[in-house]
Each structure stands twice: as structure tokens, then as C-alpha cells.
Design an enzyme around this catalytic site. Structure first.
Site, PDB file in Angstrom:
ATOM      1  N   TYR A 146       0.812  -1.215   0.000  1.00 59.78           N
ATOM      2  CA  TYR A 146       0.000   0.000   0.000  1.00 59.78           C
ATOM      3  C   TYR A 146       0.849   1.270   0.000  1.00 59.78           C
ATOM      4  O   TYR A 146       0.347   2.366  -0.241  1.00 59.78           O
ATOM      5  CB  TYR A 146      -0.956   0.032   1.204  1.00 59.78           C
ATOM      6  N   ASP A 251      -4.813  -6.653   6.285  1.00 64.90           N
ATOM      7  CA  ASP A 251      -6.036  -5.938   5.904  1.00 64.90           C
ATOM      8  C   ASP A 251      -7.146  -6.955   5.646  1.00 64.90           C
ATOM      9  O   ASP A 251      -8.270  -6.848   6.157  1.00 64.90           O
ATOM     10  CB  ASP A 251      -5.717  -5.133   4.626  1.00 64.90           C
ATOM     11  N   ASP A 255     -10.333  -8.398   8.509  1.00 66.49           N
ATOM     12  CA  ASP A 255     -11.765  -8.305   8.189  1.00 66.49           C
ATOM     13  C   ASP A 255     -12.426  -9.680   8.241  1.00 66.49           C
ATOM     14  O   ASP A 255     -13.558  -9.824   8.710  1.00 66.49           O
ATOM     15  CB  ASP A 255     -11.971  -7.690   6.800  1.00 66.49           C
TER      16      ASP A 255
END
Ligand code: NAD
Length: 366
Positions: A146, A251, A255
């Protein structure tokens, strides 16, 4: 102990849920003899309204001067709020990104804990859930894919996009140390997740994790490939204590792990740097659809405050007291609207309460 806490109430349900976390902290202060000093810090939409920008330099300085920051949530309805007519760097979320960067918050912690009483919200089968699970995802937050160089270009007449995934040994070492430190406060097991069968960055990750592990002889550790970890999270989540992983894998896995626990209103989180400082906040957003109604679930924020006591102030007993009070209130049948039984489930012994009442009940049981 005297603790300087920066408080970002933020927007939407933020002020409502933060009020309840402070109520519980103050009760802890009374019971255990600590003084919590709060400094209000403006960030997000409320800061835009007051100052024109989502985070001022003064606000950053106030956060840096605090031992820890407790946050509600920021942002508004992204379709209707005038904040989203502004340039991206002036929108509410830009304040949070700037704060994370200014404070060098490279480690993100997200617990995934299944409460016995909320088992019905877990999409897994009963035999997989068993007596529940309790894991912590430790995700690297400031490196990797990222943050690597990226470009889109024409190569031989074909549009081609490139992202780069880079980690250096120092970035890996500091997050690995954090992961093992956290494991020492828990069940002393680390599962380091990578893709070392393919990626060079993962092979370096694995090597450095092994070096760091030598300093923690009490901690059992293992390596797991990310594709296997994604499967194991739904096949046998009980096996995990601390999952230590890089930015993109974290990430996705965090979740996935949070989905198997049920409601967003229950999920706390922390972002840490290499001092004791941390930013503690619920995983959910500002929930503009229910803001001002007094029905938001304050538990994620209250549990974030418990994480703050544990990881910034080393007040483990006090953090336990909050977590046990939350369990007790759920056991007694109190629920906010988001964790009420679904259609077809029994509501016997269940009472729906609002935000403030939930805060009162938890504070009373501390
Ligand atoms: P959201 O998490 O705010 O809401 C999603 C759903 O979950 C809504 O139905 C909401 O009512 C419910 N919900 C969330 N928290 C709850 C709680 N504590 N109790 C009961 N129900 C709860 O996500 P969204 O609607 O996509 O985003 C709304 C705003 O929040 C946006 O501006 C977004 O950018 C912002 N946001 C901020 C943060 C943050 O502050 N760190 C994180 C995520 C989203």
C-alpha cells in the site's frame, strides 16, 4: 497513576460512544486509584467546520503531548455531507491518515473475540465455534504494497499497472517485536503469516521473525502461508492467539476474523508505534444513520479503552475488569440494538438498552 489521554470524539456517533468509554474509565480511576486527564482534540468533520481542515498542527501537537489517544470515529454520510465535496486532502478521513503518519503508528492491533452470548451472530457451525475463540491480529500498517511505488504506463502499446511490495528488515523487526510483546501478555503463541513460497519480502519476513523469536523463548511460534491462514480462520479459529502479518495480508485477514465474531459495534482496535503511545478506536465508522439517536453500541469503544489501559499504561488488572464487566452485562441479557437476537432466535431474558444505559451498566460492574 496519572494518565494524559487525548480524546478525539469526532463525528456522528463518535461523541456518544466516547462519553461512555470515559464513564467506564472514570469508574476504573475511582476503584483503582488512577487519575485520567482528558484533552479534547478536534479531528474530522467537526474540525473542518471549526478550522477549515480535518486536522490542525495544534491538534497533532496535542496528540503527541498525550500518553495515548482515545478516539470515537470521524466522517459523515459520504453521499450527502458537504465534507465530501471538498478536495480529498481536506476530507475528514485525511485527518486520520495524517495523524497516523505524524505519530508513526506502524502496528495495528485488532482483537477477534467471540462472546458466548453472541454466538448466534457467528456464521460458523457450532462444532467449529466450540467454546469460542480469542485472537489478536497484528498488522503492519505503514509499509508493504500500500506504500510502495506504483505506476500505470503503456508498455508496447498495452496499458500496464505496477505496484511494488517492499519491506526492509527494520520494519519487519519492529512489528515482530510488538507481536511477540503482545503474545507475552496473552497465551504466548504467535502465528506469523506470509507467502514465503513465492515472495522475497515474505522470505525476509520469515527470517527476521525467526531472529526476533529467539528473544522470546516463552512464546511458541509458527509460520503459516496466507492462503492457508484464510482457510484456517474459518476451519479452526480456536488455534490462533496472535496472528502477525504484513499490511495487505493483515487488511484482508483482520476483516475475515472480525466477520466471524458478529457485530461491528463490538470490535475494538489499537494502532501503536515503538513507544508506549497508542491510538485506540472502535473498528466501525461514525454511523451517520443512527447518530444522535442514543442507540449506538459503545462496547467497541469501551473495549478500546481497555486496550489502552493494557498496552499503553500496563494496567492489566484494570483492563481485565473492563473486559469482565462487558462479559457480565452480556450474560445478564443486556443488548444494544445491533446485537439483539435476530428473527427466529429467542429473546427470553434479553433487554434492549441504549448507548448511555449500556455505559452505565458496564461502569457499575467494573
Ligand atoms: P459505519 O461503520 O459507520 O456503519 C456501517 C453500519 O454499521 C451502519 O449501519 C451503522 O449504523 C452500523 N454501526 C457502526 N458502528 C456501530 C455501533 N457502534 N453501534 C451500532 N451500529 C453501528 O460505516 P459507513 O457507513 O461505511 O461509514 C460512515 C462514515 O464513517 C464514513 O464517513 C466513513 O468514511 C467513516 N468511517 C470512519 C472510520 C474511522 O473513524 N476510523 C472507520 C470507518 C468508516
Amino acid at each position: 497513576m496519572e494518565c494524559q489521554i487525548g480524546v478525539i470524539s469526532g463525528d456522528g456517533i463518535g461523541p456518544e460512544i466516547v462519553t461512555e468509554a470515559k464513564k467506564v474509565l472514570d469508574q476504573i480511576g475511582k476503584k483503582y486509584g488512577h487519575l485520567f486527564h482528558y484533552t479534547d482534540i478536534l479531528m474530522g468533520g467537526c474540525s473542518i467546520d471549526a478550522t477549515g481542515v480535518p486536522l490542525t498542527d495544534d491538534a497533532i501537537a496535542a496528540a503527541k503531548a498525550s500518553d495515548a489517544v482515545l478516539m470515537g470515529s470521524i466522517g459523515g454520510n459520504t453521499s450527502t455531507s458537504p465534507w465530501y465535496q471538498l478536495a480529498p486532502e481536506l476530507r475528514p478521513e485525511a485527518g486520520l491518515l495524517k495523524l497516523r503518519k505524524s505519530l508513526n503508528l506502524f502496528a495495528n492491533l485488532r482483537p477477534a473475540y467471540l462472546y458466548e452470548e453472541l454466538k448466534a451472530a457467528c456464521p460458523l457451525r457450532d462444532d467449529i465455534i466450540g467454546t469460542g475463540f480469542d485472537m489478536m491480529i497484528m498488522r503492519e500498517l505503514t509499509g508493504g504494497l500500500y506504500f510502495g511505488a506504483r505506476k500505470t504506463e503503456e508498455v508496447d502499446g498495452v496499458t500496464t499497472a505496477t505496484d511494488t511490495l517492499t519491506y526492509n528488515e527494520n520494519e519487519i523487526r519492529r512489528i515482530a517485536k510488538r507481536g511477540f510483546d503482545i503474545a507475552m501478555k496473552r497465551r504466548k503463541k504467535v502465528t506469523s503469516v506470509d507467502k514465503a513460497n513465492v515472495l522475497d519480502s515474505s522470505r525476509l519476513w520469515r527470517k527476521i521473525v525467526e531472529e526476533v523469536a529467539k528473544d522470546y523463548p516463552e512464546v511458541t511460534y509458527e509460520h503459516m502461508l496466507v492462503d492457508n491462514c484464510a482457510m484456517q480462520l474459518v476451519k479452526d479459529p480456536k488455534q490462533f492467539d496472535v496472528i502477525l502479518t504484513e499490511n495487505m495480508f493483515g487488511d484482508i485477514l483482520s476483516d475475515e476474523a472480525s466477520m466471524v465474531t458478529g457485530s461491528i459495534g463490538m470490535l475494538s482496535s489499537a494502532s501503536l508505534n515503538d513507544t508506549k503511545f497508542g491510538l485506540y478506536e472502535p473498528s466501525g465508522g461514525s454511523a451517520p444513520d443512527i447518530a444522535g439517536k442514543g442507540i449506538a453500541n459503545p462496547i467497541a469503544t469501551i473495549l478500546s479503552a481497555a486496550m489502552m489501559l493494557r498496552y499503553t499504561f500496563d494496567l492489566d488488572k484494570e483492563a481485565d475488569a473492563i473486559e469482565n464487566a462487558v462479559k457480565q452485562v452480556l450474560k445478564e441479557g443486556y443488548r444494544t440494538i445491533d446485537i439483539m437476537p435476530q428473527a427466529g432466535e429467542s429473546t427470553e431474558g434479553i433487554e434492549q438498552v441504549g448507548t448511555a444505559k449500556m455505559g452505565d451498566l458496564i461502569a457499575e460492574r467494573v
